[in-house]
Design a protein around this motif. Structure first.
Motif, PDB file in Angstrom:
ATOM      1  N   GLU A   8      61.778  31.220  69.845  1.00  0.00           N
ATOM      2  CA  GLU A   8      62.915  30.597  69.271  1.00  0.00           C
ATOM      3  C   GLU A   8      62.928  29.111  69.098  1.00  0.00           C
ATOM      4  OE1 GLU A   8      66.869  32.776  69.734  1.00  0.00           O
ATOM      5  OE2 GLU A   8      65.839  33.489  71.230  1.00  0.00           O
ATOM      6  N   LYS A   9      62.160  28.430  69.892  1.00  0.00           N
ATOM      7  CA  LYS A   9      61.877  27.021  69.689  1.00  0.00           C
ATOM      8  C   LYS A   9      60.670  26.780  68.750  1.00  0.00           C
ATOM      9  CE  LYS A   9      63.363  25.930  74.491  1.00  0.00           C
ATOM     10  NZ  LYS A   9      62.742  25.427  75.931  1.00  0.00           N
ATOM     11  N   VAL A  10      59.883  27.761  68.370  1.00  0.00           N
ATOM     12  CA  VAL A  10      58.758  27.506  67.126  1.00  0.00           C
ATOM     13  C   VAL A  10      59.430  26.801  66.281  1.00  0.00           C
ATOM     14  CG1 VAL A  10      57.144  28.321  65.828  1.00  0.00           C
ATOM     15  CG2 VAL A  10      57.250  28.984  68.246  1.00  0.00           C
ATOM     16  N   GLY A  11      58.945  25.703  65.753  1.00  0.00           N
ATOM     17  CA  GLY A  11      59.265  25.011  64.457  1.00  0.00           C
ATOM     18  C   GLY A  11      60.383  24.028  64.651  1.00  0.00           C
ATOM     19  N   ARG A  12      61.043  24.358  65.660  1.00  0.00           N
ATOM     20  CA  ARG A  12      62.146  23.005  65.906  1.00  0.00           C
ATOM     21  C   ARG A  12      62.181  22.353  67.259  1.00  0.00           C
ATOM     22  NH1 ARG A  12      63.927  28.542  65.158  1.00  0.00           N
ATOM     23  NH2 ARG A  12      65.490  28.895  63.218  1.00  0.00           N
TER      24      ARG A  12
END
Length: 334
Positions: A299-303
């Motif tokens: 859920e942290k990917v790209g963020r």
């Protein structure tokens, strides 16, 4: 290899209920009638092949089947879902709106049921183990496996834990036992007959795509990039190694913020597993220490940013691993 940086597929015969859908989802009118309707002859309770997608949860699931990832599936039209939609629209010569517009509805058709049932097995239960809090303790584990059934199933079906909780309100996830049936997005292993020739990373957009000779997009994934601009390897690179289920070398030099690392003062080998720092796949590049890999925090990917490598959700890293070849070109643009 060290690096640096039991299921059933029975389609459910009912639509998603209103309480299962995040409040922000778009265009859910076709699925928001009374959840108490249970007439088996009601056509809403049967998935019709080639029906247009009707909401963003269906969009995310159908795009994921085709290799266009929105990251963790949650049913919400966010920036990553819009980017995946734009990639799909580009492939199909549609206006790149990033929206579920009328023209896109005609092309983006469901190819299977939206949901399926997973029966949590004794074998799956047996391999769960907590992830140790320190680097030294991690290095002493037999594997960095999933810590919980919720984490395991969320990763397997590309979903946020929150979505699985909403789809299964009666499950006690803290005390789940083998034999429990879980409603999940109907997703399997990604396959393609297309042959990619190029991996393309666009840093500004935080997306990674693999394309064929004609420029057609085969896969599209959100990606995390290096926090420090100087560590972002802009230009042309090449794949030099492809490794499934890698271990990881923890080097305190790369983690100056880690008090434990500075106290240890030595490298550690972290065993493989989905909670390994590089996840379940490593695609090494011809720049020492750099690669494309998975992550235990999809859920942290790209963020959030990485220490230097290109970080994908584990399921996207596995999909890329299945089509990446040694010698493949990797172009990174600002």
């Amino acid at each position: 290899m060290t690096t640096s940086c039991a299921q059933t597929a029975t389609p459910l015969q009912r639509p998603m209920r209103p309480e299962d859908v995040p409040a922000q989802t778009a265009d859910t009118s076709a699925q928001t009638e009374s959840a108490e309707t249970s007439d088996e002859n009601d056509p809403r309770y049967h998935v019709v092949a080639s029906a247009p997608v009707s909401n963003w949860l269906e969009v995310q699931i159908e795009l994921a089947r085709r290799g266009f990832s929105s990251g963790s599936i949650d049913g919400v039209r966010g920036a990553q879902s819009a980017a995946a939609m734009k990639a799909f629209q580009r492939n199909n010569q549609l206006r790149e709106t990033g929206d579920l517009d009328a023209a896109t509805r005609q092309v983006l058709q469901l190819t299977d049921a939206v949901f399926t049932t997973h029966i949590f097995s004794a074998e799956e239960y047996a391999v769960l183990q907590p992830v140790a809090p320190t680097w030294l303790e991690k290095s002493q584990q037999t594997a960095l496996a999933h810590a919980s059934a919720l984490e395991m199933l969320a990763e397997r079906y590309h979903a946020t834990p929150g979505l699985l909780r909403r789809l299964n309100p009666g499950i006690d996830w803290e005390n789940i036992l083998p034999g429990v049936e879980v409603q999940v997005p109907a997703l399997g292993k990604f396959t393609t007959t297309l042959r990619p020739t190029l991996i393309h990373v666009r840093l500004a957009d935080r997306v990674l795509q693999a394309t064929d000779e004609s420029g057609r997009i085969i896969v599209h994934f959100p990606v995390s990039i290096a926090k420090i601009v100087e560590k972002r390897p802009v230009g042309e690179l090449q794949v030099v190694v492809v490794v499934p289920n890698p271990d990881y070398t923890f080097d305190p030099v790369n983690f100056p913020e880690s008090a434990e690392g500075q106290e240890l003062g030595r490298r550690l080998i972290i065993p493989p597993g989905p909670n390994n720092p590089v996840g379940v796949a490593w695609i090494g590049l011809n720049r020492p220490g750099y690669g494309i890999h998975g992550t235990p925090d999809p859920e942290k990917v790209g963020r959030t940013e990485s220490h230097g490598c290109f970080r994908l959700a584990n399921w996207d890293a596995l999909a890329l691993l299945s089509i990446a070849k040694v010698g493949m070109r990797v172009v990174v643009e600002p």
